[in-house]
Design a protein around this motif. Sequence first.
Motif, PDB file in Angstrom:
ATOM      1  N   LEU A  16       0.827  -1.212   0.000  1.00  0.00           N
ATOM      2  CA  LEU A  16       0.000   0.000   0.000  1.00  0.00           C
ATOM      3  C   LEU A  16       0.859   1.259   0.000  1.00  0.00           C
ATOM      4  O   LEU A  16       0.566   2.236  -0.699  1.00  0.00           O
ATOM      5  CB  LEU A  16      -0.926   0.011   1.213  1.00  0.00           C
ATOM      6  N   TRP A  17       1.924   1.238   0.783  1.00  0.00           N
ATOM      7  CA  TRP A  17       2.824   2.401   0.856  1.00  0.00           C
ATOM      8  C   TRP A  17       3.498   2.651  -0.495  1.00  0.00           C
ATOM      9  O   TRP A  17       3.592   3.791  -0.962  1.00  0.00           O
ATOM     10  CB  TRP A  17       3.844   2.176   1.956  1.00  0.00           C
ATOM     11  N   ILE A  18       3.961   1.577  -1.157  1.00  0.00           N
ATOM     12  CA  ILE A  18       4.599   1.724  -2.471  1.00  0.00           C
ATOM     13  C   ILE A  18       3.588   2.236  -3.497  1.00  0.00           C
ATOM     14  O   ILE A  18       3.908   3.103  -4.321  1.00  0.00           O
ATOM     15  CB  ILE A  18       5.251   0.399  -2.910  1.00  0.00           C
ATOM     16  N   ALA A  19       2.355   1.728  -3.438  1.00  0.00           N
ATOM     17  CA  ALA A  19       1.320   2.219  -4.354  1.00  0.00           C
ATOM     18  C   ALA A  19       1.059   3.703  -4.122  1.00  0.00           C
ATOM     19  O   ALA A  19       0.876   4.457  -5.079  1.00  0.00           O
ATOM     20  CB  ALA A  19       0.036   1.413  -4.182  1.00  0.00           C
ATOM     21  N   ALA A  20       1.065   4.131  -2.865  1.00  0.00           N
ATOM     22  CA  ALA A  20       0.853   5.551  -2.564  1.00  0.00           C
ATOM     23  C   ALA A  20       2.011   6.404  -3.078  1.00  0.00           C
ATOM     24  O   ALA A  20       1.807   7.557  -3.470  1.00  0.00           O
ATOM     25  CB  ALA A  20       0.671   5.752  -1.061  1.00  0.00           C
ATOM     26  N   LEU A  21       3.210   5.841  -3.076  1.00  0.00           N
ATOM     27  CA  LEU A  21       4.358   6.578  -3.612  1.00  0.00           C
ATOM     28  C   LEU A  21       4.291   6.705  -5.131  1.00  0.00           C
ATOM     29  O   LEU A  21       4.700   7.727  -5.693  1.00  0.00           O
ATOM     30  CB  LEU A  21       5.670   5.886  -3.224  1.00  0.00           C
ATOM     31  N   VAL A  23       1.447   6.225  -7.284  1.00  0.00           N
ATOM     32  CA  VAL A  23       0.205   6.727  -7.883  1.00  0.00           C
ATOM     33  C   VAL A  23      -0.186   8.021  -7.178  1.00  0.00           C
ATOM     34  O   VAL A  23      -0.373   8.041  -5.961  1.00  0.00           O
ATOM     35  CB  VAL A  23      -0.929   5.674  -7.752  1.00  0.00           C
ATOM     36  N   ASP A  24      -0.320   9.083  -7.957  1.00  0.00           N
ATOM     37  CA  ASP A  24      -0.621  10.400  -7.379  1.00  0.00           C
ATOM     38  C   ASP A  24      -1.966  10.441  -6.658  1.00  0.00           C
ATOM     39  O   ASP A  24      -2.135  11.184  -5.700  1.00  0.00           O
ATOM     40  CB  ASP A  24      -0.604  11.477  -8.469  1.00  0.00           C
ATOM     41  N   ASP A 105      -6.888   5.609 -10.538  1.00  0.00           N
ATOM     42  CA  ASP A 105      -6.087   5.532  -9.316  1.00  0.00           C
ATOM     43  C   ASP A 105      -6.232   4.170  -8.623  1.00  0.00           C
ATOM     44  O   ASP A 105      -5.230   3.524  -8.294  1.00  0.00           O
ATOM     45  CB  ASP A 105      -6.468   6.651  -8.347  1.00  0.00           C
ATOM     46  N   ALA A 106      -7.444   3.730  -8.405  1.00  0.00           N
ATOM     47  CA  ALA A 106      -7.652   2.461  -7.709  1.00  0.00           C
ATOM     48  C   ALA A 106      -7.214   1.275  -8.567  1.00  0.00           C
ATOM     49  O   ALA A 106      -6.626   0.318  -8.061  1.00  0.00           O
ATOM     50  CB  ALA A 106      -9.112   2.303  -7.300  1.00  0.00           C
TER      51      ALA A 106
END
Length: 127
Positions: A16-21, A23-24, A105-106
């Motif tokens: 989840l953290w990597i995805a947040a980094l 994907v804007d 995004d999702a």
Amino acid sequence: MLMNFVIKTVINGIALWIAALLVDGIEFGRGSSTWGTVTTVLLVALVFGVLNTFVRPIAKLLSLPFIILTLGLFVFIVNALMLWLTSWLSEKLGLAFHVQEFFWDAVLGSLIITFVSMILGFFNPKD
């Protein structure tokens, strides 16, 4: 059994953290400290894990005709729905996690989370 659950929660948190980094449109609120941010990531990973355990199988069963029709590609939409639902539930629980738009995004975030979880899952000795 408990240790395996903890390892999977940490793997989900990292994914989840990597995805947040990457994907804007996926954001973790910044805590006042590093520990606050880590705690938020782990709590969101816990919410994500619970939803994937209980809601995802029902969603996959209900969407089975679409999954068959698209030769399995609709599973990515189900995964994106779980990420979007995690965002909604996290906000209701007061956690600083938000996915702005379902499409792209999702969907993009769910692809990244699936890939990172798969790679990190190879290092899980229980699986």
